[in-house]
Design an enzyme around this catalytic site. Structure first.
Site, mmCIF file in Angstrom:
data_model
loop_
_atom_site.group_PDB
_atom_site.id
_atom_site.type_symbol
_atom_site.label_atom_id
_atom_site.label_comp_id
_atom_site.label_asym_id
_atom_site.label_seq_id
_atom_site.Cartn_x
_atom_site.Cartn_y
_atom_site.Cartn_z
ATOM 1 N N GLN A 268 4.654 9.438 4.612
ATOM 2 C CA GLN A 268 5.846 9.403 3.760
ATOM 3 C C GLN A 268 6.533 10.757 3.612
ATOM 4 O OE1 GLN A 268 4.289 7.630 0.158
ATOM 5 N NE2 GLN A 268 4.382 5.563 0.989
ATOM 6 N N ARG B 32 -6.527 19.184 22.846
ATOM 7 C CA ARG B 32 -5.309 18.739 23.530
ATOM 8 C C ARG B 32 -5.210 17.237 23.318
ATOM 9 N NH1 ARG B 32 -4.231 20.234 29.420
ATOM 10 N NH2 ARG B 32 -2.092 20.000 28.654
ATOM 11 N N LYS C 289 4.604 14.283 23.931
ATOM 12 C CA LYS C 289 3.806 14.236 22.705
ATOM 13 C C LYS C 289 2.557 15.107 22.748
ATOM 14 C CE LYS C 289 5.244 9.587 21.286
ATOM 15 N NZ LYS C 289 5.957 10.071 20.089
ATOM 16 N N ASN D 251 -4.246 9.078 1.507
ATOM 17 C CA ASN D 251 -4.714 8.530 2.783
ATOM 18 C C ASN D 251 -5.035 9.611 3.809
ATOM 19 O OD1 ASN D 251 -4.996 5.804 2.492
ATOM 20 N ND2 ASN D 251 -3.280 5.227 3.797
ATOM 21 N N ASP D 252 -3.988 10.318 4.272
ATOM 22 C CA ASP D 252 -4.224 11.223 5.393
ATOM 23 C C ASP D 252 -3.104 12.233 5.591
ATOM 24 O OD1 ASP D 252 -2.153 9.675 6.652
ATOM 25 O OD2 ASP D 252 -3.648 8.292 7.428
ATOM 26 N N ASP E 86 0.816 -1.212 0.000
ATOM 27 C CA ASP E 86 0.000 0.000 0.000
ATOM 28 C C ASP E 86 0.854 1.268 0.000
ATOM 29 O OD1 ASP E 86 -2.383 -1.325 -0.136
ATOM 30 O OD2 ASP E 86 -2.862 -1.159 1.995
ATOM 31 N N GLY E 87 2.028 1.218 0.636
ATOM 32 C CA GLY E 87 2.914 2.382 0.643
ATOM 33 C C GLY E 87 3.362 2.762 -0.752
ATOM 34 N N ASP F 144 -2.334 13.865 21.532
ATOM 35 C CA ASP F 144 -1.027 13.535 20.956
ATOM 36 C C ASP F 144 -0.963 13.925 19.486
ATOM 37 O OD1 ASP F 144 -0.277 12.547 23.382
ATOM 38 O OD2 ASP F 144 -0.179 10.438 22.774
#
Length: 284
Positions: free
Chosen positions: A235, A162, A145, A134-135, A60-61, A164
């Protein structure tokens, strides 16, 4: 069809063998091909833009990488799955020849998938702009974090989050990081974004489904976390500063993909995500 781009994932052990078979198949039909070796790190390949088709040969990448390159150039994508999961890449290695022949003969339908556009603004100036299949994920990347984000949609403030981080996903990306963080799964034909908080400080911060016709603004506020990034499809990454703004909207570009019919989507939900608990439900 005159020229085909093959994006080959060098991380997949059987990719080279299948690539040679595809090159021979295309050559026998008088179609030229060019192989781009994708290492999982490269961002923007320097390639010609006169391809009639892009074949993604990996997981998928590799599809995400190929789609971001192909969409603005209006190049259809033929995704062959050599990964462990392969939710987007639905064409299996044993099926590629028959499916590709159908495509060349005009018998394989292409389905459009929307992309989101993410513009990063600093001091009221756009410093970089990306597209994602995707996102886009805004998160803290250091030991601390927890970050603070002022999020609005079409000028209407949602208040300060608020958490992560937050995930803004397309329908295609709704089955990935967003789903793992508790977000809903959207049919690929739905024109919407999913806004999913990552480990929110407040239990009332629940995922939201928003129309893709609108515009979302995410502003970086002072926080304990000092290393904050925005990640595009996992990516492409950009370091963010306090007061930076990420403007997210639907991209005018769509990617045309083979093997991504609604039927295949729901089959993948059952077989790869265990949706409904069984791939072969029995009815009494």
């Amino acid at each position: 069809m005159k020229k085909v781009l093959i994006v080959l994932s060098i991380e997949k052990p059987n990719a080279k063998k299948i690539c040679k078979e595809i090159e021979a198949f295309l050559s026998a039909k008088g179609i030229d091909s060019f192989v781009y070796k994708y290492d999982g790190i490269s961002h923007s390949p320097e390639l010609n833009e006169d391809y009639d088709l892009a074949i993604s040969l990996g997981g998928d990448g590799t599809v995400l990488f190929t789609a971001r390159y192909s969409a603005p150039r209006h190049i259809p994508v033929f995704p062959i799955n050599l990964g462990r999961f392969g939710f987007i890449a639905n064409i299996e290695p044993k099926e590629w020849e028959g499916e590709l022949l159908h495509l060349l003969n005009g018998k394989q339908a292409l389905h459009k998938r929307m992309l989101l556009s993410a513009s990063i603004n600093r001091k009221n100036k756009e410093i970089v702009k990306y597209e994602a299949l995707n996102d886009a994920v805004v998160s803290g990347s250091g030991i601390a974090k927890l970050i603070n984000l002022d999020i609005s949609f079409n000028g209407i403030s949602f208040g300060v989050f608020r958490a992560d981080g937050v995930i803004v996903s397309t329908p295609t990306g709704s089955t990935a990081y967003s789903a793992a963080s508790g977000g809903p799964i959207l049919d690929p034909d739905v024109s919407a974004f999913v806004l999913t908080p990552i480990s929110p400080f407040s239990l009332s911060n629940r995922p939201l489904v928003l129309p893709s016709s609108g515009q979302m603004k995410i502003k970086i506020l002072p926080a304990r976390a000092k290393d904050i990034i925005v990640s595009i499809d996992g990516q492409e990454m950009v370091s963010l500063q306090e007061d930076d703004e990420i403007i997210i909207s639907e991209s005018p570009n769509k990617v045309k993909m083979a093997g991504c019919s609604p039927d295949n989507f729901y089959k993948a939900l059952r077989s790869k995500l265990g949706w409904s608990g069984s791939s072969s439900p029995k009815l009494n």
